[in-house]
Design a protein around this motif. Structure first.
Motif, PDB file in Angstrom:
ATOM      1  N   PRO A 154       0.823  -1.212   0.000  1.00 52.15           N
ATOM      2  CA  PRO A 154       0.000   0.000   0.000  1.00 52.15           C
ATOM      3  C   PRO A 154       0.853   1.257   0.000  1.00 52.15           C
ATOM      4  O   PRO A 154       2.025   1.233   0.414  1.00 52.15           O
ATOM      5  CB  PRO A 154      -0.823  -0.130   1.290  1.00 52.15           C
ATOM      6  CG  PRO A 154      -0.050  -1.049   2.158  1.00 52.15           C
ATOM      7  CD  PRO A 154       0.664  -1.992   1.247  1.00 52.15           C
ATOM      8  N   SER A 205       0.995   3.847   1.921  1.00 49.11           N
ATOM      9  CA  SER A 205       1.549   4.283   3.203  1.00 49.11           C
ATOM     10  C   SER A 205       2.850   3.556   3.521  1.00 49.11           C
ATOM     11  O   SER A 205       3.797   4.161   4.042  1.00 49.11           O
ATOM     12  CB  SER A 205       0.531   4.039   4.327  1.00 49.11           C
ATOM     13  OG  SER A 205       0.270   2.655   4.482  1.00 49.11           O
ATOM     14  N   GLU A 206       2.909   2.264   3.218  1.00 44.28           N
ATOM     15  CA  GLU A 206       4.119   1.497   3.509  1.00 44.28           C
ATOM     16  C   GLU A 206       5.258   1.920   2.588  1.00 44.28           C
ATOM     17  O   GLU A 206       6.411   2.038   3.016  1.00 44.28           O
ATOM     18  CB  GLU A 206       3.835   0.003   3.380  1.00 44.28           C
ATOM     19  CG  GLU A 206       2.854  -0.509   4.436  1.00 44.28           C
ATOM     20  CD  GLU A 206       2.629  -2.001   4.361  1.00 44.28           C
ATOM     21  OE1 GLU A 206       3.439  -2.699   3.720  1.00 44.28           O
ATOM     22  OE2 GLU A 206       1.638  -2.480   4.938  1.00 44.28           O
ATOM     23  N   GLU A 214      -4.959   6.308   5.677  1.00 42.53           N
ATOM     24  CA  GLU A 214      -5.741   5.080   5.510  1.00 42.53           C
ATOM     25  C   GLU A 214      -6.683   5.192   4.315  1.00 42.53           C
ATOM     26  O   GLU A 214      -6.865   4.229   3.566  1.00 42.53           O
ATOM     27  CB  GLU A 214      -6.543   4.797   6.783  1.00 42.53           C
ATOM     28  CG  GLU A 214      -7.286   3.472   6.748  1.00 42.53           C
ATOM     29  CD  GLU A 214      -7.959   3.139   8.058  1.00 42.53           C
ATOM     30  OE1 GLU A 214      -8.770   2.196   8.091  1.00 42.53           O
ATOM     31  OE2 GLU A 214      -7.698   3.825   9.072  1.00 42.53           O
ATOM     32  N   ASP A 252      -4.670   4.456   1.276  1.00 44.29           N
ATOM     33  CA  ASP A 252      -4.449   3.015   1.132  1.00 44.29           C
ATOM     34  C   ASP A 252      -5.689   2.311   0.598  1.00 44.29           C
ATOM     35  O   ASP A 252      -5.590   1.333  -0.153  1.00 44.29           O
ATOM     36  CB  ASP A 252      -4.054   2.403   2.476  1.00 44.29           C
ATOM     37  CG  ASP A 252      -2.608   2.674   2.856  1.00 44.29           C
ATOM     38  OD1 ASP A 252      -1.850   3.131   1.974  1.00 44.29           O
ATOM     39  OD2 ASP A 252      -2.241   2.441   4.019  1.00 44.29           O
ATOM     40  N   GLU A 253      -6.857   2.787   0.990  1.00 46.94           N
ATOM     41  CA  GLU A 253      -8.112   2.165   0.567  1.00 46.94           C
ATOM     42  C   GLU A 253      -8.542   2.609  -0.830  1.00 46.94           C
ATOM     43  O   GLU A 253      -9.539   2.117  -1.362  1.00 46.94           O
ATOM     44  CB  GLU A 253      -9.218   2.497   1.567  1.00 46.94           C
ATOM     45  CG  GLU A 253      -9.007   1.882   2.943  1.00 46.94           C
ATOM     46  CD  GLU A 253      -9.993   2.387   3.975  1.00 46.94           C
ATOM     47  OE1 GLU A 253     -10.727   3.365   3.662  1.00 46.94           O
ATOM     48  OE2 GLU A 253     -10.051   1.816   5.076  1.00 46.94           O
TER      49      GLU A 253
END
Length: 291
Positions: free
Chosen positions: A106, A108-109, A173, A176-177
């Motif tokens: 994702p 964020s990572e 988040e 990521d979604e």
């Protein structure tokens, strides 16, 4: 980086600490359950990579998921390669091995992983400059260009990812979604935490996500010092061009329910009246159920 051969040995799981600020999540999801089953039946096929710490413990560089799978499989030790990497090399190897081994990473990572590796590359570069011959060539590749070459991402895209580390967790988040795109997210990364949380509150209350154009406007007003909660609501409440979801019906299914003699230009009116009639029917049913 130490050139000595790496030692391979079984290490007790309780002696291995996670890498500090490890950017890659270790989730107890379906993939982890499958990995735990594999470890239980076949052991860890690829040794984890660790480095020794001064207190007799070890620090995980690559193998956090294998360690967790071993815990779930009730296996007390894990086969590891022990290396003597310095901090910068350990950070770079940690990021590289995880990027190579993991799928569907994702944003964020990637964001925090790229940030960690870029800082390590910069630090290595500074040490090289301090120890190199001052009269020698200074053609060392810039850190961001090195990261671009290593990851296959453009320098611009890497900068966008790293900007995401400035987002509050709730907005990150949403990225990521897939509910917020990269460019709107980057624009919001320049806003302070209070402003970002006002945006989160609006999203939670209205289930409506900002467009790129809206975030550009928010950032400009923030830079001008005139952005407040009221203006945030006003901007985000503006109707976006793509805000209305398109309704798509299977033509053959709808056509079977329409009178054969109904003219095409009357189809919309007929369907709307039928829906109104059906909604009244549902309301009557609800009223009866509440009695």
């Amino acid at each position: 980086m130490n050139s000595e051969p790496m030692e391979i040995k079984d290490i007790d799981l309780t002696l291995i600490d996670d890498f500090p600020n490890h950017p890659f999540k270790v989730n107890d999801d379906e993939e982890m359950l499958e990995l735990a089953d594999s470890v239980a039946n076949n052991g860890v096929l690829l040794p984890a990579l660790v480095r020794p710490k001064e207190n007799g413990r070890f620090e995980m560089i690559s193998g956090h998921r294998r360690k967790r799978a071993s815990e779930m499989a009730n296996i007390p030790t894990i086969k590891c390669m022990v290396c003597n990497y310095d901090d910068d090399t350990a950070a770079i190897v940690m990021v590289d091995t995880n990027l190579q081994q993991r799928k569907n990473i994702p944003p964020s990572e990637k964001a925090f992983a790229y940030q960690i590796k870029l800082e390590a590359l910069k630090h290595q570069g500074k040490k090289m400059i301090l120890t190199s011959d001052p009269l020698g060539p200074k053609s060392e590749m810039r850190s961001n260009e090195q990261l671009s070459q290593d990851t296959g991402e453009s320098v611009t895209q890497i900068k966008r990812y790293i900007r995401l580390t400035n987002l509050v967790p709730e907005l990150l988040e949403f990225v990521d979604e897939g509910k917020i795109g990269m460019r709107p997210a980057v624009e919001m990364s320049y806003l302070d935490e209070d402003t970002q949380r006002d945006i989160v509150d609006f999203i939670d209350e209205n289930e409506c996500f900002p467009s790129h154009a809206q975030t550009i406007q928010l950032r400009k007003m923030f830079n001008d010092g005139i952005l407040d909660t009221k203006k945030i609501v006003e901007i985000l409440s503006e109707e976006k061009g793509n805000q209305h979801e398109k309704l798509v019906f299977r033509g053959d299914r709808v056509r079977k329910l329409l009178p054969k003699t109904l003219p095409a230009e009357k189809t919309e009116e007929y369907v709307c009246k039928a829906l109104e009639h059906y909604n009244r029917f549902l309301q009557r049913q609800r009223n009866r159920d509440e009695r």
